[in-house]
Write a protein that holds these residues in place. Structure first.
Motif, mmCIF file in Angstrom:
data_model
loop_
_atom_site.group_PDB
_atom_site.id
_atom_site.type_symbol
_atom_site.label_atom_id
_atom_site.label_comp_id
_atom_site.label_asym_id
_atom_site.label_seq_id
_atom_site.Cartn_x
_atom_site.Cartn_y
_atom_site.Cartn_z
ATOM 1 N N ILE A 12 0.837 -1.206 0.000
ATOM 2 C CA ILE A 12 0.000 0.000 0.000
ATOM 3 C C ILE A 12 0.873 1.258 0.000
ATOM 4 O O ILE A 12 0.522 2.271 -0.633
ATOM 5 C CB ILE A 12 -1.020 -0.012 1.168
ATOM 6 N N ALA A 13 2.046 1.211 0.657
ATOM 7 C CA ALA A 13 2.923 2.390 0.681
ATOM 8 C C ALA A 13 3.418 2.721 -0.722
ATOM 9 O O ALA A 13 3.300 3.866 -1.186
ATOM 10 C CB ALA A 13 4.108 2.150 1.614
ATOM 11 N N GLU A 32 7.517 -4.569 -8.071
ATOM 12 C CA GLU A 32 7.093 -5.421 -6.950
ATOM 13 C C GLU A 32 7.754 -6.783 -7.104
ATOM 14 O O GLU A 32 7.634 -7.432 -8.143
ATOM 15 C CB GLU A 32 5.559 -5.543 -6.945
ATOM 16 N N GLY A 33 8.430 -7.205 -6.035
ATOM 17 C CA GLY A 33 9.195 -8.443 -6.115
ATOM 18 C C GLY A 33 8.337 -9.702 -6.203
ATOM 19 O O GLY A 33 8.714 -10.683 -6.841
ATOM 20 N N LYS A 40 0.664 -6.638 2.512
ATOM 21 C CA LYS A 40 -0.186 -7.175 3.596
ATOM 22 C C LYS A 40 -1.673 -6.903 3.391
ATOM 23 O O LYS A 40 -2.483 -7.281 4.243
ATOM 24 C CB LYS A 40 0.257 -6.611 4.946
ATOM 25 N N ALA A 55 -4.523 -7.424 6.416
ATOM 26 C CA ALA A 55 -5.270 -6.341 7.068
ATOM 27 C C ALA A 55 -6.731 -6.392 6.629
ATOM 28 O O ALA A 55 -7.031 -6.694 5.475
ATOM 29 C CB ALA A 55 -4.647 -4.998 6.693
ATOM 30 N N GLU A 56 -7.632 -6.092 7.590
ATOM 31 C CA GLU A 56 -9.056 -6.188 7.250
ATOM 32 C C GLU A 56 -9.809 -4.916 7.600
ATOM 33 O O GLU A 56 -11.002 -4.807 7.354
ATOM 34 C CB GLU A 56 -9.698 -7.402 7.935
ATOM 35 N N ALA A 57 -9.115 -3.929 8.167
ATOM 36 C CA ALA A 57 -9.779 -2.682 8.562
ATOM 37 C C ALA A 57 -8.760 -1.559 8.527
ATOM 38 O O ALA A 57 -7.558 -1.799 8.461
ATOM 39 C CB ALA A 57 -10.316 -2.821 9.985
ATOM 40 N N VAL A 238 14.020 -6.080 -6.772
ATOM 41 C CA VAL A 238 15.142 -5.155 -6.946
ATOM 42 C C VAL A 238 16.285 -5.625 -6.049
ATOM 43 O O VAL A 238 16.102 -5.817 -4.852
ATOM 44 C CB VAL A 238 14.718 -3.712 -6.593
ATOM 45 N N ALA A 436 5.549 0.870 6.490
ATOM 46 C CA ALA A 436 5.162 0.589 7.871
ATOM 47 C C ALA A 436 6.325 0.708 8.854
ATOM 48 O O ALA A 436 6.119 0.730 10.062
ATOM 49 C CB ALA A 436 4.568 -0.815 7.949
ATOM 50 N N VAL A 441 2.220 1.556 11.873
ATOM 51 C CA VAL A 441 1.988 0.371 11.040
ATOM 52 C C VAL A 441 0.578 0.341 10.459
ATOM 53 O O VAL A 441 0.296 -0.437 9.547
ATOM 54 C CB VAL A 441 2.231 -0.954 11.811
ATOM 55 N N ILE A 443 -2.768 1.363 8.328
ATOM 56 C CA ILE A 443 -2.844 1.737 6.913
ATOM 57 C C ILE A 443 -2.819 3.262 6.685
ATOM 58 O O ILE A 443 -2.050 3.740 5.844
ATOM 59 C CB ILE A 443 -4.074 1.061 6.271
#
Ligand SMILES: Cc1cc2nc3c(=O)[nH]c(=O)nc-3n(C[C@H](O)[C@H](O)[C@H](O)COP(=O)(O)OP(=O)(O)OC[C@H]3O[C@@H](n4cnc5c(N)ncnc54)[C@H](O)[C@@H]3O)c2cc1C
Length: 463
Positions: A12-13, A32-33, A40, A55-57, A238, A436, A441, A443
């Motif tokens: 997300i970052a 993205e590796g 997450k 993560a759910e919230a 990378v 994070a 940490v 979102i």
């Protein structure tokens, strides 16, 4: 071609940083590796339905997460029920109002039975203690601070399960300045208990907004939707970062057998701390050493699909799940009853007569707890669900998601370490870090760090 910016890491970052940079008109490539974006934030198929297995919230009382969802056309939904219990002293007990476990409502705490009468007496004596003395450059762990003010039982039975839920860490190893800075401020002014009671009064009137938000269909939709509007290469690990001969940056991508160099004017590193440490080893050794020293906790999420009729007793408990303090010696650290918490999850399962819930296992420096097969983690979870809530039914389906080094640990001194990393990186034009590891940490905090990194590389010296 030379990109304006290459973002390393498609969690997300990285995706939030890339979106900011694209909005500013820059050409951006995300590398993205792993085979998929999201980090997450991830959905998986359980009994034919896609549900979150990371993560759910997200916090609703900070704007960054809900705003980003709205920008990409995703609606948010608030929990139908957000009432967690604590499984301690042999029972599921109501979780009284607290600031990360620090009591705010002593009547509810006494009634919950979480503490013995003697432990409760110690809590009520806290206002008689002198204010905390702590220099501005000193830090203390959350656990040490709470131990000193309220006694060990509050740390063990209230703070540990709540911090365990967010960081999968131990209260006595987590920085109060980084994790709960309000506690330090309040303790320096006087009594935490009195400050907590006062904030309970204002909370009722000031904060009408729900604390959490989710996304119907899953938080995992957010990275998927973000990535759809960006240029992303997955499976692109990378492995090297160096300054270009005439400014800018060169990145080494791909396996040793097929190395490829990519070029960009600026780079945003949006990976966890250890990959970032490796990439910075030659160009920013101070930052690299600081990042390398940071630890992370490994956790696993076990998702269950049960027949709805088999969890009817849970449904009647008016709870969205329970937290488990480590002091009681159980294996799981929490169980979230997704079918009770989220309207969209209940509806998704209802069509097939299913109800989804999950357990999580694993705490910092307790990796051995996860050294079992998937079946082993399912069995441990079922044993604890049996003991805690008498759930013995056979699940229809299960899914185990492991998150190795999934949650960074903010040790005392974390803010200084982050400042040192940022200072070293800032000396290199066109380079920034986010994720994070840095400012939280959760979102929204992670997205805020990404937006900051985008601003840093867009600043006059950057692109
Ligand atoms: C089980 C679990 C539950 C959680 N629940 C919640 C919750 O309910 N609410 C909440 O707010 N937060 C929650 N969190 C925390 C939150 O999800 C994370 O902090 C956040 O998603 C981290 O995002 P990130 O982009 O910084 O890192 P990641 O998601 O780790 O993304 C980093 C990405 O970088 C990639 N990468 C690494 N090295 C390289 C490399 N060398 N080259 C290319 N790519 C690389 C990785 O593959 C990964 O995709 C939870 C975390 C976990 C583990």
């Amino acid at each position: 071609m030379t990109w304006d910016v290459i973002v390393v890491g498609g969690g997300i970052a990285g995706l939030a940083a890339a979106r900011e940079l694209e909005k500013a008109g820059r050409s951006v490539l995300v590398l993205e590796g792993s085979p998929e974006v999201g980090g997450k934030l991830k959905r998986a198929d359980v009994a034919g339905h896609l549900v979150d297995v990371g993560a759910e919230a997200m916090l609703n009382r900070r704007p960054e997460g809900v705003d980003l969802a709205a920008e990409v056309g995703l609606e948010v939904e608030h929990p139908v029920l957000a009432r967690s219990r604590v499984w301690t002293r042999g029972e599921l007990r109501p979780l009284p109002r607290s600031l990360m476990g620090v009591p705010q409502d002593t009547s509810a705490l006494a009634a919950s039975g979480i503490l013995t009468p003697a432990e409760m007496e110690r809590v009520l004596a806290e206002p008689g203690l002198p204010p905390l003395e702590l220099a501005d450059d000193e830090d203390v762990s959350v656990g040490e601070l709470v131990d000193a003010r309220f006694g060990h039982a509050v740390t063990d039975r209230l703070v540990e399960p709540l911090l365990g839920g967010v960081y999968a860490g131990h209260a006595r190893d987590i920085s109060a300045r980084a994790a709960v800075p309000q506690l330090i401020r309040m303790a320096k002014e006087g009594s935490l208990l009195e400050a907590g009671r006062a904030s309970t009064d204002t909370t009722a009137s000031t904060y009408q907004a729900p604390v959490f938000a989710g996304i119907p269909g899953g938080m995992g939709l957010l990275p998927e939707r973000l990535a759809a509007g960006l240029t992303v290469r997955t499976g692109a690990m990378v492995r090297g970062l160096e300054r270009g001969a005439v400014g800018g940056w060169r990145l080494l991508v791909g396996p040793a057998s097929h190395p490829e160099w990519l070029e960009a004017d600026a780079v945003v590193l949006a990976t966890p701390s250890h990959p970032a440490a490796r990439l910075l080893a030659d160009v920013a050794p101070v930052a690299s050493r600081r990042l390398d020293a940071m630890e992370a906790a490994s956790v696993a999420v076990v998702t269950f699909a049960f027949r709805a009729q088999d969890v009817r007793a849970l449904d009647e408990m008016d709870a969205s799940g329970f937290l488990v303090p480590p002091v009681d010696g159980h294996r799981i650290k929490a169980s979230t009853w997704s079918f009770a918490k989220w309207g969209w999850v209940r509806e998704a399962g209802a069509a097939d007569g299913l109800a989804f819930l999950r357990t999580s296992l694993g705490r910092h420096r307790e990796e051995e707890a996860l050294q079992r097969s998937d079946e082993g983690l399912v069995a441990l979870s079922r044993m604890d669900l049996h003991t805690a809530v008498d759930l013995t039914a056979e699940p229809v389906a299960t899914h185990v998601q492991r998150w190795g080094a999934g949650l960074p640990q903010y040790a005392p001194g974390h803010l200084d370490a982050v400042a040192a990393v940022r200072a070293d990186v800032a000396a290199l034009p066109g380079l920034a870090v986010c994720g994070a590891t840095y400012d939280g940490v959760g979102i929204p905090a992670v997205i805020a760090s990404a937006q900051r990194a985008a601003r840093e590389v867009l600043a006059p010296a950057g692109v």
